[in-house]
Design a protein around this motif. Structure first.
Motif, PDB file in Angstrom:
ATOM      1  N   UNK A 199     -17.013   6.122  -0.118  1.00 19.49           N
ATOM      2  CA  UNK A 199     -15.903   6.694  -0.872  1.00 19.49           C
ATOM      3  C   UNK A 199     -14.606   5.937  -0.590  1.00 19.49           C
ATOM      4  N   UNK A 200     -14.324   5.673   0.693  1.00 16.16           N
ATOM      5  CA  UNK A 200     -13.093   4.948   1.011  1.00 16.16           C
ATOM      6  C   UNK A 200     -13.160   3.512   0.501  1.00 16.16           C
ATOM      7  N   UNK A 201     -14.346   2.902   0.532  1.00 15.79           N
ATOM      8  CA  UNK A 201     -14.501   1.555  -0.017  1.00 15.79           C
ATOM      9  C   UNK A 201     -14.225   1.528  -1.508  1.00 15.79           C
ATOM     10  N   UNK A 202     -14.683   2.541  -2.216  1.00 13.52           N
ATOM     11  CA  UNK A 202     -14.433   2.616  -3.657  1.00 13.52           C
ATOM     12  C   UNK A 202     -12.944   2.802  -3.943  1.00 13.52           C
ATOM     13  N   UNK A 203     -12.295   3.659  -3.163  1.00 11.89           N
ATOM     14  CA  UNK A 203     -10.850   3.860  -3.343  1.00 11.89           C
ATOM     15  C   UNK A 203     -10.079   2.581  -3.052  1.00 11.89           C
ATOM     16  N   UNK A 204     -10.446   1.888  -1.985  1.00  9.27           N
ATOM     17  CA  UNK A 204      -9.790   0.633  -1.618  1.00  9.27           C
ATOM     18  C   UNK A 204      -9.961  -0.392  -2.743  1.00  9.27           C
ATOM     19  N   UNK A 205     -11.161  -0.455  -3.315  1.00  8.32           N
ATOM     20  CA  UNK A 205     -11.423  -1.388  -4.414  1.00  8.32           C
ATOM     21  C   UNK A 205     -10.577  -1.074  -5.632  1.00  8.32           C
ATOM     22  N   UNK A 206     -10.393   0.197  -5.929  1.00 10.33           N
ATOM     23  CA  UNK A 206      -9.557   0.584  -7.075  1.00 10.33           C
ATOM     24  C   UNK A 206      -8.101   0.197  -6.837  1.00 10.33           C
ATOM     25  N   UNK A 207      -7.650   0.424  -5.617  1.00 10.18           N
ATOM     26  CA  UNK A 207      -6.245   0.092  -5.312  1.00 10.18           C
ATOM     27  C   UNK A 207      -6.016  -1.414  -5.433  1.00 10.18           C
ATOM     28  N   UNK A 208      -6.977  -2.201  -4.938  1.00 14.73           N
ATOM     29  CA  UNK A 208      -6.830  -3.657  -5.025  1.00 14.73           C
ATOM     30  C   UNK A 208      -6.814  -4.137  -6.468  1.00 14.73           C
ATOM     31  N   UNK A 209      -7.529  -3.437  -7.346  1.00 12.52           N
ATOM     32  CA  UNK A 209      -7.569  -3.808  -8.758  1.00 12.52           C
ATOM     33  C   UNK A 209      -6.393  -3.189  -9.518  1.00 12.52           C
ATOM     34  N   UNK A 210      -5.617  -2.326  -8.855  1.00 10.84           N
ATOM     35  CA  UNK A 210      -4.467  -1.696  -9.497  1.00 10.84           C
ATOM     36  C   UNK A 210      -4.829  -0.493 -10.359  1.00 10.84           C
ATOM     37  N   UNK A 211      -6.019   0.058 -10.168  1.00 12.67           N
ATOM     38  CA  UNK A 211      -6.430   1.237 -10.936  1.00 12.67           C
ATOM     39  C   UNK A 211      -5.949   2.494 -10.225  1.00 12.67           C
ATOM     40  N   UNK A 212      -5.665   3.573 -10.969  1.00 15.72           N
ATOM     41  CA  UNK A 212      -5.273   4.830 -10.317  1.00 15.72           C
ATOM     42  C   UNK A 212      -6.471   5.427  -9.573  1.00 15.72           C
ATOM     43  N   UNK A 213      -6.185   6.075  -8.437  1.00 14.66           N
ATOM     44  CA  UNK A 213      -7.249   6.656  -7.608  1.00 14.66           C
ATOM     45  C   UNK A 213      -7.740   7.935  -8.098  1.00 14.66           C
TER      46      UNK A 213
END
Length: 180
Positions: A166-180
């Protein structure tokens, strides 16, 4: 070879989640369901109930009233009243004595002869509810305390892995600039 990494990662996740679901399913059928439904799990140790219940099968039984046991039912019973040794065999005959005591003649499916001693109602631990092949082998390896510890460790490991994913997915979204 950059295109191979996402595919390898995807395969790794599929394998990991398959393993997780398999462990959860095994724990559910071996521990959780019997405990919630009032059943008791036992491991088949011998080949007397082949081919349906070979050694290593986990059988789960639920208590049954003596008058509800029928010929053809598979029951688990104590060899002797008060003994911890149990046997799982099929009922071939139900008898009632002149005094009203119900007894059962049992036989293993793979055995040529009926069991020598009739089973008294007080010896019956329950009637077969369901069976799961191979899960009984794990049940045999662990004592009650070890089984409980293993369940807690597996649950903790699964929760930790879920949190990591879950935290890996959130980190990936943040790096791509997507909302969490």
């Amino acid at each position: 070879m950059a295109g191979g990494r996402p595919a390898l990662r995807w395969v790794g996740q599929v394998v990991a989640w398959s393993l997780i679901l398999g462990v959860v399913a095994a724990v559910t059928v071996a521990v959780l369901v019997p405990r919630v439904a009032g059943g008791t799990p036992y491991s088949v140790l011998t080949g007397s109930m082949r081919p349906d219940y070979p050694p290593g099968t986990l059988v789960v039984v639920r208590p049954v009233a003596p008058e509800d046991v029928r010929s053809g039912d598979v029951i688990t019973y104590q060899r002797e009243s008060g003994s911890s040794t149990v046997v799982t065999h099929r009922v071939v005959t139900v008898s009632t004595s002149l005094t009203g005591e119900v007894t059962f003649t049992t036989q293993g499916d793979a055995n040529d002869a009926v069991d020598p001693d009739p089973v008294r109602a007080v010896q019956v631990r329950g009637r077969l509810w369901y069976a799961v092949p191979h899960v009984g082998r794990v049940n045999q390896l662990l004592t009650g305390r070890q089984r409980r510890t293993t369940v807690y460790l597996a649950a903790g490991g699964l929760l930790g892995y879920a949190a990591y994913m879950f935290t890996g997915a959130l980190r990936g979204r943040r790096l791509r600039g997507e909302p969490a």
